[in-house]
Design a protein around this motif. Sequence first.
Motif, PDB file in Angstrom:
ATOM      1  N   ASN A  75      -1.800 -12.405  -3.096  1.00  0.00           N
ATOM      2  CA  ASN A  75      -3.051 -12.535  -2.328  1.00  0.00           C
ATOM      3  C   ASN A  75      -2.870 -12.514  -0.816  1.00  0.00           C
ATOM      4  OD1 ASN A  75      -4.768 -12.663  -4.621  1.00  0.00           O
ATOM      5  ND2 ASN A  75      -4.059 -14.763  -4.940  1.00  0.00           N
ATOM      6  N   PHE A  76      -1.861 -11.815  -0.354  1.00  0.00           N
ATOM      7  CA  PHE A  76      -1.727 -11.575   1.080  1.00  0.00           C
ATOM      8  C   PHE A  76      -2.573 -10.368   1.459  1.00  0.00           C
ATOM      9  CE2 PHE A  76       2.385 -13.752   0.486  1.00  0.00           C
ATOM     10  CZ  PHE A  76       2.425 -14.561   1.607  1.00  0.00           C
ATOM     11  N   HIS A  77      -3.021 -10.359   2.682  1.00  0.00           N
ATOM     12  CA  HIS A  77      -3.591  -9.134   3.255  1.00  0.00           C
ATOM     13  C   HIS A  77      -2.425  -8.391   3.887  1.00  0.00           C
ATOM     14  CE1 HIS A  77      -5.336  -6.558   6.339  1.00  0.00           C
ATOM     15  NE2 HIS A  77      -6.358  -6.465   5.512  1.00  0.00           N
ATOM     16  N   ILE A  78      -2.260  -7.113   3.568  1.00  0.00           N
ATOM     17  CA  ILE A  78      -1.123  -6.364   4.096  1.00  0.00           C
ATOM     18  C   ILE A  78      -1.596  -5.054   4.703  1.00  0.00           C
ATOM     19  CG2 ILE A  78      -0.564  -5.396   1.827  1.00  0.00           C
ATOM     20  CD1 ILE A  78       2.442  -5.522   2.775  1.00  0.00           C
ATOM     21  N   ASN A  79      -1.122  -4.807   5.907  1.00  0.00           N
ATOM     22  CA  ASN A  79      -1.374  -3.544   6.595  1.00  0.00           C
ATOM     23  C   ASN A  79      -0.018  -2.886   6.793  1.00  0.00           C
ATOM     24  OD1 ASN A  79      -2.471  -1.459   8.048  1.00  0.00           O
ATOM     25  ND2 ASN A  79      -2.905  -2.667   9.872  1.00  0.00           N
ATOM     26  N   CYS A  80       0.123  -1.674   6.317  1.00  0.00           N
ATOM     27  CA  CYS A  80       1.392  -0.949   6.401  1.00  0.00           C
ATOM     28  C   CYS A  80       1.128   0.413   7.024  1.00  0.00           C
ATOM     29  CB  CYS A  80       1.963  -0.782   4.995  1.00  0.00           C
ATOM     30  SG  CYS A  80       3.390   0.309   4.904  1.00  0.00           S
ATOM     31  N   PHE A  81       1.967   0.785   7.988  1.00  0.00           N
ATOM     32  CA  PHE A  81       1.798   2.106   8.595  1.00  0.00           C
ATOM     33  C   PHE A  81       3.145   2.685   8.989  1.00  0.00           C
ATOM     34  CE2 PHE A  81       0.908  -1.339  11.489  1.00  0.00           C
ATOM     35  CZ  PHE A  81       1.687  -1.074  12.601  1.00  0.00           C
ATOM     36  N   SER A  82       3.196   3.997   8.991  1.00  0.00           N
ATOM     37  CA  SER A  82       4.420   4.724   9.323  1.00  0.00           C
ATOM     38  C   SER A  82       4.673   4.710  10.824  1.00  0.00           C
ATOM     39  CB  SER A  82       4.292   6.175   8.856  1.00  0.00           C
ATOM     40  OG  SER A  82       5.321   6.962   9.424  1.00  0.00           O
ATOM     41  N   ILE A  83       5.941   4.480  11.181  1.00  0.00           N
ATOM     42  CA  ILE A  83       6.366   4.625  12.575  1.00  0.00           C
ATOM     43  C   ILE A  83       7.587   5.547  12.653  1.00  0.00           C
ATOM     44  CG2 ILE A  83       5.360   2.448  13.368  1.00  0.00           C
ATOM     45  CD1 ILE A  83       8.192   1.203  13.202  1.00  0.00           C
ATOM     46  N   GLY A  84       7.831   6.281  11.564  1.00  0.00           N
ATOM     47  CA  GLY A  84       9.002   7.145  11.481  1.00  0.00           C
ATOM     48  C   GLY A  84       9.114   8.170  12.583  1.00  0.00           C
ATOM     49  N   LYS A  85       7.979   8.703  13.022  1.00  0.00           N
ATOM     50  CA  LYS A  85       8.026   9.730  14.070  1.00  0.00           C
ATOM     51  C   LYS A  85       8.551   9.168  15.394  1.00  0.00           C
ATOM     52  CE  LYS A  85       3.158   9.296  15.391  1.00  0.00           C
ATOM     53  NZ  LYS A  85       1.864   9.981  15.418  1.00  0.00           N
TER      54      LYS A  85
END
Length: 129
Positions: A75-85
């Motif tokens: 029940n966590f809120h999770i925001n995930c985004f790519s920073i690979g570039k």
Amino acid sequence: VISVEVAQHFKSFKPFAAETKRILRPSGQLVFVAHLATSDKSYEKLREKQLLIDNQEIDILRPVDEAISAFRDLNFHINCFSIGKYIFPGFNKWIEQIEGGAEANSNKIFESYVDGYIDYYAFVVTSQQ
């Protein structure tokens, strides 16, 4: 809580998520960054390229969806985004310089990024207690 370059070494994200739940106060946050497999299919491709060293527990690179699920299941809120570039092109130039050119063995990592098998992710996880 901040964690940098650790999560790619986990065999499972469930203990990491459970410990985060234990130590975070209500509305507390965990921010972590790591390079991970982009999917289950890419995880198998990384195994073929011999970029996974499971027996030594180094760069296990579990799929990113496993990390997301482990935190959502608690029940966590999770925001995930790519920073690979922002990470991999510079990493590749550095590896070429220290390992002797474009044929360096570590270039498999950059190739795997270009081919879409790995990416570098930033996660912001918030407790909803």
